[in-house]
Design a protein around this motif. Structure first.
Motif, PDB file in Angstrom:
ATOM      1  N   TYR C 467       0.817  -1.212   0.000  1.00 32.37           N
ATOM      2  CA  TYR C 467       0.000   0.000   0.000  1.00 32.37           C
ATOM      3  C   TYR C 467       0.848   1.258   0.000  1.00 32.37           C
ATOM      4  O   TYR C 467       0.333   2.368   0.133  1.00 32.37           O
ATOM      5  CB  TYR C 467      -0.956  -0.017   1.195  1.00 32.37           C
ATOM      6  N   ASN C 468       2.156   1.033  -0.072  1.00 33.37           N
ATOM      7  CA  ASN C 468       3.075   2.157  -0.193  1.00 33.37           C
ATOM      8  C   ASN C 468       2.924   3.159   0.952  1.00 33.37           C
ATOM      9  O   ASN C 468       2.722   4.352   0.736  1.00 33.37           O
ATOM     10  CB  ASN C 468       2.854   2.841  -1.561  1.00 33.37           C
ATOM     11  N   GLN C 469       2.974   2.665   2.189  1.00 28.88           N
ATOM     12  CA  GLN C 469       2.830   3.508   3.367  1.00 28.88           C
ATOM     13  C   GLN C 469       4.051   3.301   4.266  1.00 28.88           C
ATOM     14  O   GLN C 469       4.647   2.230   4.261  1.00 28.88           O
ATOM     15  CB  GLN C 469       1.568   3.116   4.163  1.00 28.88           C
ATOM     16  N   PRO C 470       4.416   4.321   5.061  1.00 27.68           N
ATOM     17  CA  PRO C 470       5.642   4.220   5.874  1.00 27.68           C
ATOM     18  C   PRO C 470       5.508   3.243   7.046  1.00 27.68           C
ATOM     19  O   PRO C 470       6.489   2.598   7.419  1.00 27.68           O
ATOM     20  CB  PRO C 470       5.836   5.650   6.398  1.00 27.68           C
ATOM     21  N   ASP C 471       4.341   3.170   7.684  1.00 30.62           N
ATOM     22  CA  ASP C 471       4.232   2.244   8.817  1.00 30.62           C
ATOM     23  C   ASP C 471       2.824   1.653   8.883  1.00 30.62           C
ATOM     24  O   ASP C 471       1.941   2.023   8.112  1.00 30.62           O
ATOM     25  CB  ASP C 471       4.600   2.930  10.134  1.00 30.62           C
ATOM     26  N   MET C 472       2.634   0.757   9.844  1.00 34.65           N
ATOM     27  CA  MET C 472       1.356   0.052   9.939  1.00 34.65           C
ATOM     28  C   MET C 472       0.209   1.014  10.228  1.00 34.65           C
ATOM     29  O   MET C 472      -0.917   0.807   9.789  1.00 34.65           O
ATOM     30  CB  MET C 472       1.425  -0.995  11.068  1.00 34.65           C
ATOM     31  N   ASP C 473       0.517   2.044  11.016  1.00 29.01           N
ATOM     32  CA  ASP C 473      -0.503   3.031  11.331  1.00 29.01           C
ATOM     33  C   ASP C 473      -1.141   3.587  10.065  1.00 29.01           C
ATOM     34  O   ASP C 473      -2.354   3.657   9.932  1.00 29.01           O
ATOM     35  CB  ASP C 473       0.167   4.153  12.145  1.00 29.01           C
ATOM     36  N   HIS C 474      -0.284   3.944   9.129  1.00 24.87           N
ATOM     37  CA  HIS C 474      -0.805   4.507   7.875  1.00 24.87           C
ATOM     38  C   HIS C 474      -1.516   3.457   7.041  1.00 24.87           C
ATOM     39  O   HIS C 474      -2.490   3.756   6.375  1.00 24.87           O
ATOM     40  CB  HIS C 474       0.343   5.150   7.095  1.00 24.87           C
ATOM     41  N   VAL C 475      -0.979   2.248   7.057  1.00 25.50           N
ATOM     42  CA  VAL C 475      -1.647   1.177   6.305  1.00 25.50           C
ATOM     43  C   VAL C 475      -3.067   1.019   6.816  1.00 25.50           C
ATOM     44  O   VAL C 475      -4.038   0.969   6.055  1.00 25.50           O
ATOM     45  CB  VAL C 475      -0.878  -0.163   6.462  1.00 25.50           C
ATOM     46  N   PHE C 476      -3.164   0.954   8.149  1.00 24.01           N
ATOM     47  CA  PHE C 476      -4.471   0.733   8.767  1.00 24.01           C
ATOM     48  C   PHE C 476      -5.439   1.858   8.425  1.00 24.01           C
ATOM     49  O   PHE C 476      -6.566   1.631   8.006  1.00 24.01           O
ATOM     50  CB  PHE C 476      -4.311   0.621  10.282  1.00 24.01           C
ATOM     51  N   THR C 477      -4.946   3.094   8.596  1.00 23.47           N
ATOM     52  CA  THR C 477      -5.796   4.244   8.314  1.00 23.47           C
ATOM     53  C   THR C 477      -6.260   4.215   6.863  1.00 23.47           C
ATOM     54  O   THR C 477      -7.441   4.414   6.563  1.00 23.47           O
ATOM     55  CB  THR C 477      -5.017   5.544   8.578  1.00 23.47           C
ATOM     56  N   HIS C 478      -5.312   3.911   5.970  1.00 24.48           N
ATOM     57  CA  HIS C 478      -5.611   3.851   4.540  1.00 24.48           C
ATOM     58  C   HIS C 478      -6.765   2.882   4.259  1.00 24.48           C
ATOM     59  O   HIS C 478      -7.718   3.208   3.547  1.00 24.48           O
ATOM     60  CB  HIS C 478      -4.349   3.414   3.791  1.00 24.48           C
ATOM     61  N   LEU C 479      -6.693   1.692   4.893  1.00 25.04           N
ATOM     62  CA  LEU C 479      -7.711   0.677   4.615  1.00 25.04           C
ATOM     63  C   LEU C 479      -9.023   0.960   5.333  1.00 25.04           C
ATOM     64  O   LEU C 479     -10.102   0.833   4.760  1.00 25.04           O
ATOM     65  CB  LEU C 479      -7.195  -0.704   5.023  1.00 25.04           C
ATOM     66  N   ALA C 480      -8.886   1.360   6.600  1.00 29.31           N
ATOM     67  CA  ALA C 480     -10.101   1.511   7.405  1.00 29.31           C
ATOM     68  C   ALA C 480     -10.951   2.677   6.936  1.00 29.31           C
ATOM     69  O   ALA C 480     -12.164   2.691   7.118  1.00 29.31           O
ATOM     70  CB  ALA C 480      -9.747   1.694   8.879  1.00 29.31           C
ATOM     71  N   ARG C 481     -10.322   3.673   6.314  1.00 28.27           N
ATOM     72  CA  ARG C 481     -11.101   4.825   5.826  1.00 28.27           C
ATOM     73  C   ARG C 481     -12.054   4.426   4.713  1.00 28.27           C
ATOM     74  O   ARG C 481     -12.973   5.149   4.376  1.00 28.27           O
ATOM     75  CB  ARG C 481     -10.146   5.919   5.318  1.00 28.27           C
ATOM     76  N   GLN C 482     -11.832   3.218   4.132  1.00 33.49           N
ATOM     77  CA  GLN C 482     -12.737   2.775   3.066  1.00 33.49           C
ATOM     78  C   GLN C 482     -14.019   2.187   3.625  1.00 33.49           C
ATOM     79  O   GLN C 482     -14.916   1.802   2.874  1.00 33.49           O
ATOM     80  CB  GLN C 482     -12.043   1.707   2.205  1.00 33.49           C
ATOM     81  N   ALA C 483     -14.081   2.093   4.944  1.00 31.57           N
ATOM     82  CA  ALA C 483     -15.246   1.446   5.543  1.00 31.57           C
ATOM     83  C   ALA C 483     -16.510   2.208   5.233  1.00 31.57           C
ATOM     84  O   ALA C 483     -16.524   3.430   5.197  1.00 31.57           O
ATOM     85  CB  ALA C 483     -15.073   1.358   7.058  1.00 31.57           C
ATOM     86  N   THR C 484     -17.591   1.493   5.004  1.00 31.04           N
ATOM     87  CA  THR C 484     -18.861   2.148   4.758  1.00 31.04           C
ATOM     88  C   THR C 484     -19.806   1.923   5.923  1.00 31.04           C
ATOM     89  O   THR C 484     -20.832   2.548   6.024  1.00 31.04           O
ATOM     90  CB  THR C 484     -19.522   1.588   3.492  1.00 31.04           C
ATOM     91  N   ARG C 485     -19.492   1.006   6.772  1.00 30.98           N
ATOM     92  CA  ARG C 485     -20.384   0.809   7.921  1.00 30.98           C
ATOM     93  C   ARG C 485     -19.523   0.839   9.169  1.00 30.98           C
ATOM     94  O   ARG C 485     -18.318   0.710   9.092  1.00 30.98           O
ATOM     95  CB  ARG C 485     -21.090  -0.532   7.805  1.00 30.98           C
ATOM     96  N   SER C 486     -20.125   1.011  10.288  1.00 32.38           N
ATOM     97  CA  SER C 486     -19.310   0.970  11.488  1.00 32.38           C
ATOM     98  C   SER C 486     -20.037   0.428  12.690  1.00 32.38           C
ATOM     99  O   SER C 486     -20.247   1.123  13.649  1.00 32.38           O
ATOM    100  CB  SER C 486     -18.751   2.343  11.821  1.00 32.38           C
ATOM    101  N   SER C 487     -20.435  -0.765  12.604  1.00 28.04           N
ATOM    102  CA  SER C 487     -20.912  -1.411  13.827  1.00 28.04           C
ATOM    103  C   SER C 487     -20.980  -2.898  13.588  1.00 28.04           C
ATOM    104  O   SER C 487     -21.007  -3.358  12.464  1.00 28.04           O
ATOM    105  CB  SER C 487     -22.286  -0.894  14.200  1.00 28.04           C
ATOM    106  N   ASP C 488     -20.958  -3.619  14.657  1.00 30.84           N
ATOM    107  CA  ASP C 488     -21.230  -5.047  14.511  1.00 30.84           C
ATOM    108  C   ASP C 488     -22.564  -5.319  15.179  1.00 30.84           C
ATOM    109  O   ASP C 488     -22.973  -6.365  15.370  1.00 30.84           O
ATOM    110  CB  ASP C 488     -20.100  -5.905  15.079  1.00 30.84           C
TER     111      ASP C 488
END
Lengths: 352, 361, 488
Positions: C467-488
């Motif tokens: 994902y071409n990001q410097p650390d896991m924090d950015h990877v996570f943010t990058h992916l999680a921002r694609q979320a369309t829902r937020s609850s279980d």
């Protein structure tokens, strides 16, 4: 004011959403009223009776017939010797044996009862009923009149008692638990820090329970009147007025408990131990106060429901005017002032 | 094998609790020391107010014999029936006796005078027993021949010769103590673990459902034995009352009742989400079973539909059986069917308690 | 020069024998974002409670906005916003009802305060008719935050507001705080996350009831580097990982009504691996874990754990796994030793074996002198270490850890991970969820769940590259921002 209303609404939602507790809160009065109205009675009925006679002559036969026809006794056997009758009682097959002596026919004498005396009250009642039936003795001298409750229904006695118990329970127990729950869950901290006055928080919490208590009171009164046929002889206004004082008193007690208790469990146990037990046992609800030893009578003097139940019995059943319950009204008002003052003085505006 | 560790844990938790050990000791003591005095349904101290319209020697005698009776409290004479009724409304009188004019003359001439007894029957038992005692006194004077006939009847009271109400109530108190100790505490147990979150940790272990529930039941059975011992000792020490029947049978009955209540409590606990719910539901059933058990009022006096419930009410079986053993001195042969019923209902409930506990949803 | 919003002078507070606060002095300037940091039990909560007039100090004075906390309770309560550490919502009210209630309570409306909570509340707004009790842990925290921020007090006291909240939402939360600061609101917050500490203007380090130091985040982090910035651990995967899959999941689905909490996931975990199971709050991590540990039945799909089928053989699975739940779940009223003994016994170990291993364990954890202490009396970090040790006491094949290190400081977390590595070296497979992205780097392999599906899986390095990001924090943010829902 808006904050206050929204707190009341919130509290109401808590009550309404807890389906199981709601079911019990409303089911309990119904079930208790029905049980006390129809099932729980001290009536002498279906007493299993053994007749002991060696010679069933005409007189004896008539006496036995009278017994069998009465609604009180059921003849389960006729035996020849008292020994057999005693065995039947020992084997839990009979409650009462009536031994007719050989000269019963001639002199109307020589009757002996053998009674299962385990329950003393019932044993005495059985013998006195049986005596009356056998000797066919209406001396004709006495004209006995049962005032206020001619059919001797136990519901007349119990309805005021149920009111006393349930109102106390709903107001004191439920209020204290609901306040302590907020303490336990941590929401109380936020409520306290909010600009709402702490006293308002408590009053807002109490109001839904106050309403609930009135609903239950009205259910009980309606059921008592229309289902159980208990009269509402006295003034409805004063019945409601004294009930209101009592309900407020119960709320103050609940508030006091909530100040002392830190967890719901403790609040529950305290309500059960400090409130429920004394109410049921010492208020004269089930067991007459005047039959207790003096020490217990003193203790019962500080049990508020005692006066409430007493006042309700007089107002509702006997239909006396309010001037006859001024003593009870006075004591209840005094207790209310003391308890409410204490509860408010003790109320913590902080966490400790 | 795991059972041992689980039981140990339950005991440690009970012991550590600031409240429970004290409750377990104090509760039976308080109940046994106070309630027998309270649960006294003897009718006494009936207050009598008299309206004497005759004022003859005989009517004076009647008043004196009532005054002298230690069954009644004489609360004075009133000029009119109305005034006497007001006394009743003020709770100064329970029964009013009105002696008619010419009472003395009528009795002497052998005519039947009409005496009025008006009783406050709000409490039906008190009203009827009070008026019937008063009737006896009046009859004794006014119609000695009828009184003589009634007094010919002799009565033999079996088992409880002195008609001691405590002897009748104490075994029933065992039932109350057992119910509160072995019923309410388990009802709070599992739901407490739910609220603390520890139940989840147990659910991911391979522990068997039966051992988990059994480990929770056994401590309450031991508590039951302890509590019933305290009760028996107190009955003996405080009231001088001992069991007429075999002691072991009382223990067996108590344990069967404990089996039912502890399983019932756990079952309620399994279905509840909060302690409050558990207590309320428990309380509901307790009141129901207690009132319909025949503890306070004879179950045979109940209407048929209510009497029918005693066939499934373990409290009813226990109270019946324990009174038979304790008061009437019955042995196993007299109570075996109650015992069988208790064990039957208890086992069904225990199975239900296990089934309702879900490790996997 | 700005007036001090909060002044604390030599405040002490004693509970029985415990000195919660020992002559603490602090000053917070008007409009400042001030961090109150320190380990669990340092006295932070007591400090907050004194500031918002819930507790009285034993000695010393404190004032908020110029009002004395002892004498001028009313004025303070009108100005202060407080979010307690265990902020609890009304479980039986819906999301919207909770928010409305708290808004009215503080004399405002949801509409008026909407802007200040939009960033977070918008994530849960679609669930506004759901009861708060039915939300997942992180969701509740977000709702609690919205409730605490809906009114705009002049001083905001936040006691660990983001514990258990995923990294993306934490960032949004702190962005919101910056917005509030611009309106001149003074904020005092405590947090165990270093990235959050760094966003404060000044911080005070509280330890054992005493202020050990006050200054800029950099100064404090630097001065107490042993606590806040422990050297990272070297972990050598070293051939321990075997090819055999000890967890195998195919097309696993868990539906609650029409809602698919876990929506068709497939993955495998190799024996001996440390597998990081990441995802935002409500992405379905806990539900998935419950299915793997036999607490829940899957709606469809298959899975095998330690060779046993998860729908049919869940009781056999339980014999071979250890589990440490999100809610700390040892028995608080049992001592350390009694807890170990209980769980050893439950797994069928013999008395002798339990005794021997208990001694061994206590020595290794340096707990020996506390073996008879009640678990309730231990600090949080110790409890967590103990819970972990208990969960692997019976040498399971796999151990499941659900957010095991929530709410503790970096040094304690580091010690915790050393324990994890020890376990992994003994061949125990570790399956762990976490919201700390530095911990994600410690894992051999990780998966990131978004909306009930697995969005990415691989070693931390692979993901960073992909994902071409410097650390896991950015990877996570990058992916999680694609979320369309937020609850279980």
């Amino acid at each position: 004011m808006k904050q206050f209303i929204s707190m009341v609404i919130k509290e109401g939602k808590h009550i309404v959403r807890d389906k199981r507790t709601m079911l019990i809160l409303f089911g309990m009065p119904l079930v208790l009223m029905l049980l006390f109205g129809f099932a729980i009675t001290n009536d002498v009925r279906n007493v299993r009776t053994v007749v002991v006679t060696s010679s069933m002559d005409h007189m004896t036969q008539r006496a036995v017939n009278r017994l069998a026809e009465s609604e009180y006794f059921t003849i389960v056997a006729t035996v020849a010797t008292p020994r057999e009758a005693e065995l039947a009682i020992r084997g839990q097959k009979a409650d009462l044996a009536i031994v007719f002596g050989p000269d019963f026919a001639s002199k109307h004498t020589g009757v002996q009862f053998i009674v299962d005396g385990a329950d003393p009250n019932m044993a005495q009642l059985w013998t006195s009923y049986a005596t009356a039936v056998i000797t066919n003795a209406d001396s004709g001298v006495v004209n006995a009149k049962m005032l206020y409750n001619p059919q001797l229904k136990s519901a007349y006695n119990f309805v005021p008692a149920i009111m006393g118990m349930l109102l106390m329970l709903v107001c004191a127990m439920m209020t204290s638990i609901s306040i302590v729950r907020e303490k336990e869950k941590g929401t109380m901290e936020v409520l306290l820090v909010s600009p709402v006055k702490p006293l308002m928080i408590i009053i807002a919490k109490a109001i839904p329970y106050l309403l609930l208590a009135f609903v239950i009171l009205i259910i009980i009164l309606l059921m008592a009147h229309y289902v159980l046929g208990v009269p509402l002889a006295g003034s409805l206004f004063w019945i409601l007025f004294i009930s209101t004082i009592y309900i407020l008193l119960a709320l103050s007690l609940g508030l006091l408990i909530s100040n002392v208790a830190q967890t719901q469990l403790v609040a529950l146990l305290m309500s059960a131990m400090v409130l429920l037990m004394p109410i049921v046992m010492l208020s004269g609800m089930l067991f007459p106060v005047e039959s207790m030893p003096t020490v217990l009578q003193w203790i019962s003097a500080v049990v508020p429901p005692r006066y409430y139940i007493e006042a309700m019995r007089k107002l509702m059943i006997m239909g006396v005017g309010v001037e006859q319950v001024l003593r009870e009204l006075g004591i209840l008002s005094l207790m209310l002032v003391v308890l409410m003052g204490l509860a408010l003085a003790k109320f913590n505006q902080r966490l400790e | 094998m795991t059972l041992k560790y689980l039981i140990q844990k339950e005991f440690i938790q009970i012991r550590r609790n600031a409240f429970l050990p004290r409750l377990i000791v104090a509760f039976p003591i308080v109940i046994m020391c106070v309630l027998p005095w309270v649960m006294n349904m003897e009718v006494k101290n009936v207050k009598v107010s008299i309206v004497d319209n005759d004022r003859s020697t005989l009517s004076q005698q009647l008043v004196h014999s009532i005054e002298a009776s230690n069954y009644f409290i004489y609360s004075g004479q009133q000029p009119t029936y109305r005034a006497a009724l007001q006394e009743m409304e003020r709770s100064h009188a329970d029964v009013v006796l009105v002696i008619p004019q010419n009472y003395g003359r009528d009795v002497e001439l052998g005519r039947q005078p009409q005496v009025l007894i008006a009783a406050n029957a709000v409490n039906g038992t008190k009203g009827s027993i009070g008026s019937s005692y008063l009737t006896q006194i009046v009859t004794a004077q006014a119609r000695p021949e009828v009184a003589a006939m009634q007094s010919q009847v002799s009565t033999l009271f079996l088992y409880n010769k002195h008609l001691n109400f405590k002897l009748f109530m104490i075994p029933a108190l065992f039932a109350i103590v057992m119910m509160l100790m072995t019923g309410f505490l388990p009802a709070l147990n599992i739901v407490g673990e739910k609220e603390a979150g520890t139940i989840e940790q147990i659910n991911v272990t391979p522990v068997n459902k039966w051992s988990f529930i059994l480990a929770k039941l056994i401590p309450y059975w031991i508590i039951a034995v302890f509590v019933i011992t305290v009760c028996l000792v107190l009955a003996w020490v405080v009231y001088g009352i001992t069991s007429a029947g075999p002691l072991w049978l009382i223990y067996v009955l108590a344990l069967s009742l404990a089996l039912f209540w502890s399983s019932f409590g756990l079952m309620i606990s399994n279905y509840s989400d909060t302690m409050q719910q558990a207590i309320f539901v428990m309380w509901f059933f307790v009141v129901l079973m207690l009132l319909l058990s025949g503890l306070f009022t004879p179950s045979r006096s109940m209407p048929t539909w209510a009497y029918g419930t005693t066939y499934v009410n373990p409290m009813s079986y226990f109270i019946d059986a324990v009174r038979t053993v304790f008061v009437r001195g019955g042995g196993l042969s007299s109570v075996w069917h109650q015992l069988a019923a208790l064990l039957g209902i208890g086992s069904v409930m225990a199975a239900w308690a296990v089934m309702s506990y879900k490790k996997n949803s | 020069m700005k007036m001090n919003a909060i002044e604390v002078k030599k405040v002490s507070k004693v509970y029985g024998a415990v000195k919660a606060l020992d002559e603490v002095s602090l000053e917070v300037k008007q409009g400042e974002v001030f961090g109150l940091i320190g380990p669990d039990g340092a006295g932070k909560t007591t400090m907050y409670r004194i500031l918002c007039t819930l507790l009285l100090p034993d000695s010393g004075t404190a004032s908020v906005d110029g009002y004395d906390v002892v004498g001028q309770m009313k004025q303070i309560r009108r100005r202060v916003g407080y979010m307690p550490g265990k902020f609890s919502l009304y479980q039986d009210l819906t999301v919207e009802e909770n928010l409305r209630f708290f808004a009215t309570l503080f004399g405002t409306t949801v509409e008026a305060g909407y802007d200040s909570i939009k960033a977070i509340y918008s994530q849960i707004e679609r669930f506004k008719d759901r009861k708060a009790g039915a939300l997942s842990g992180g969701m509740k925290q977000k709702l609690a935050l919205s409730c605490a921020l809906v009114h705009q007090p002049s001083v905001l006291l936040l006691d660990e507001p983001t514990t258990g909240v995923d990294p993306v939402s934490r960032k949004e939360f702190w962005d919101m705080l910056s917005g509030l600061k611009e309106r001149g609101i003074t904020i005092v917050a405590s947090t165990p996350y270093l990235d959050e500490v760094k966003r404060c203007e000044r911080v005070a380090f509280l330890d054992n009831g005493q202020v050990r130091g006050t200054g800029t985040p950099e100064e404090i982090l630097d001065r107490f580097a042993d606590v806040f910035n422990p050297p990272s651990i070297d972990h050598d995967q070293g051939g321990k990982v075997q090819e055999e899959n000890v967890i195998e999941v195919e097309h696993l689905v868990k539906a609650f009504g029409r809602f698919h909490a876990v929506d068709d996931i497939s993955f495998g975990v190799k024996r001996g691996e440390i597998f990081g199971f990441l995802g935002a709050n409500g992405a379905g991590k806990t539900t998935a874990m419950h299915m793997l540990t036999g607490l829940n039945q899957p709606t469809s799909g298959t899975g095998r754990v330690a060779g046993y089928d998860i729908s049919r053989e869940h009781e056999q699975i339980k014999q071979h796994i250890g589990y440490m739940s999100q809610r700390f779940s040892l028995y608080e009223d049992l001592t350390v030793k009694e807890n170990i003994r209980l769980f050893g016994g439950i797994y069928g170990m013999s008395d002798a074996e339990i005794a021997r291993k208990t001694d061994e364990l206590l020595t290794r954890l340096e707990f020996a002198e506390h073996k008879d202490d009640l678990v309730a009396s231990l600090p949080l970090g110790w409890k967590q270490k103990l819970a972990f040790s208990v969960s692997i006491f019976h040498e399971p094949d796999i151990v499941f850890l659900d957010e095991p290190t929530g709410g503790v400081d970096p040094a304690t977390r580091r010690q915790f991970w050393e324990l994890i590595y020890e376990a992994a070296d003994r061949g125990i497979t570790v399956f762990v969820t976490t919201h700390y992205m530095d911990e994600a780097e410690y894992c051999d392999r990780i998966s990131i769940m978004v909306d009930g599906k697995i969005k990415a899986m691989g070693t931390p390095d692979e993901l960073k590259q992909k994902y071409n990001q410097p650390d896991m924090d950015h990877v996570f943010t990058h992916l999680a921002r694609q979320a369309t829902r937020s609850s279980d």
